[in-house]
Design a protein around this motif. Structure first.
Motif, PDB file in Angstrom:
ATOM      1  N   LYS A 221       0.839  -1.207   0.000  1.00  8.75           N
ATOM      2  CA  LYS A 221       0.000   0.000   0.000  1.00  8.75           C
ATOM      3  C   LYS A 221       0.869   1.249   0.000  1.00  8.75           C
ATOM      4  O   LYS A 221       0.577   2.231  -0.693  1.00  8.75           O
ATOM      5  N   ARG A 222       1.943   1.216   0.819  1.00  9.53           N
ATOM      6  CA  ARG A 222       2.834   2.371   0.872  1.00  9.53           C
ATOM      7  C   ARG A 222       3.499   2.606  -0.476  1.00  9.53           C
ATOM      8  O   ARG A 222       3.637   3.757  -0.923  1.00  9.53           O
ATOM      9  N   ASN A 224       2.239   1.722  -3.395  1.00 10.35           N
ATOM     10  CA  ASN A 224       1.206   2.234  -4.304  1.00 10.35           C
ATOM     11  C   ASN A 224       0.937   3.714  -4.048  1.00 10.35           C
ATOM     12  O   ASN A 224       0.794   4.505  -4.990  1.00 10.35           O
ATOM     13  N   ASP A 225       0.853   4.086  -2.751  1.00  8.85           N
ATOM     14  CA  ASP A 225       0.622   5.499  -2.414  1.00  8.85           C
ATOM     15  C   ASP A 225       1.778   6.361  -2.907  1.00  8.85           C
ATOM     16  O   ASP A 225       1.573   7.468  -3.424  1.00  8.85           O
ATOM     17  N   LYS A 226       3.004   5.853  -2.751  1.00  6.95           N
ATOM     18  CA  LYS A 226       4.178   6.601  -3.198  1.00  6.95           C
ATOM     19  C   LYS A 226       4.156   6.765  -4.709  1.00  6.95           C
ATOM     20  O   LYS A 226       4.460   7.845  -5.243  1.00  6.95           O
ATOM     21  N   MET A 228       1.483   6.748  -6.594  1.00  8.10           N
ATOM     22  CA  MET A 228       0.419   7.701  -6.911  1.00  8.10           C
ATOM     23  C   MET A 228       0.888   9.137  -6.707  1.00  8.10           C
ATOM     24  O   MET A 228       0.609  10.023  -7.518  1.00  8.10           O
TER      25      MET A 228
END
Length: 305
Positions: A221-222, A224-226, A228
């Motif tokens: 998730k981290r 993916n967030d990064k 994004m």
């Protein structure tokens, strides 16, 4: 009189010893043993109480033996001291047992918390690298059973590492240069799928045998967030460049428009000046113009300004 004093103290010590023996039932949980011991001591105290009553009543067939009574008093004192010491000893044992139980409960609770953690926690042998303990979170993420994982090593889960590169990674821990190594890599599940992880690795040299402890966090998730955020930053940078290019284009257009307005204004003013000049000429040369003609000429000149 001396005999009566000896008997009184001896009786008191014996009954106190019997009372302490009864209290040991609660402390040790050995009911029958301490009831028998307490009963024997009470009977001894009763026997000596009868002797004391006869002595006080003057009903003594034999003269008092001070040595025997002194020895009996000494025996009572030693009996009381022994039971009192046993009482203290068992209280200390019970206290230690309670503390041990509390410690075990805390360890069990701590183990349960770690076991149910969403982080993956691994313990593996420092020599063979075989897993010795793995929490439920790791089994859940990897889709392996605990029994299956005990036959694996970290190298089976980390496709990006060989034995040589892994040895190089843990070398600072073995030499004591670092207390912890933090790194990112990929973990491979039983179904061959991969996911990114962050690993905090420590070496426990004081354990026998020494073991490594790895706390692993799934950072998909981290990541993916990064990604994004990076995409957003790139899109924002692209938008800023387009806006800057549009501003430059607007500035150029405004400049061209100003130049056109200046030229157009100059070109339009020249015919108007000629109209004004012609009107003045008519008014000046045409003396016979009537009032209405002059009015129209004046109106034409005003419209040219």
């Amino acid at each position: 009189m001396v005999t009566a004093v000896f008997l009184s103290f001896s009786i008191a010590f014996q009954f106190i010893a019997a009372f302490l023996a009864l209290r040991l039932i609660k402390i040790t949980g050995r009911r029958l043993s301490w009831i028998l011991i307490s009963s024997a001591i009470i009977l001894m105290g009763i026997r000596r109480s009868i002797s004391l009553l006869r002595l006080l009543a003057g009903d003594i067939q034999y003269p008092p033996d001070y040595v025997a009574e002194g020895v009996a008093l000494l025996i009572s004192i030693l009996m009381l001291a022994g039971i009192a010491r046993i009482h203290i000893y068992f209280r200390e044992i019970n206290k230690a047992e309670k503390e041990r139980c509390q410690t075990e409960n805390l360890l069990v609770r701590f183990g349960r918390i770690l076991d149910n953690s969403f982080n993956e926690i691994y313990v593996f042998n420092a020599e063979t690298f075989k897993f010795t303990q793995v929490n439920v979170g790791a089994c859940r993420n990897l889709k392996y059973s605990m029994k299956e994982l005990t036959h694996l090593t970290p190298l089976d889960l980390k496709p990006e590492f060989s034995k040589e590169t892994f040895e190089e990674l843990i070398s600072p821990l073995k030499t004591g240069q670092k207390p912890m190594v933090i790194f990112e890599t990929l973990h491979k599940r039983k179904d061959e799928t991969l996911y990114p992880v962050e690993i905090r690795l420590q070496l426990m040299k004081d354990e026998s045998p020494p073991v490594f402890i790895a706390i692993v966090q799934n950072i998909a998730k981290r990541k993916n967030d990064k990604e994004m955020l990076m995409n957003y930053a790139r899109e924002l940078e692209r938008s800023n460049k387009e806006l800057e290019r549009s501003n430059k284009e607007l500035e150029r257009s405004n400049k061209e428009l100003e130049e056109f307005a200046f030229i157009a204004s100059h070109d339009l003013q020249e015919p108007l000046r000629k109209i004004t000049t012609s009107g003045d000429y008519l008014l000046d040369k045409a003396k016979n113009l009537d009032k209405h003609s002059r009015k129209y000429i004046n109106r034409m000149q005003k419209s040219a300004y």
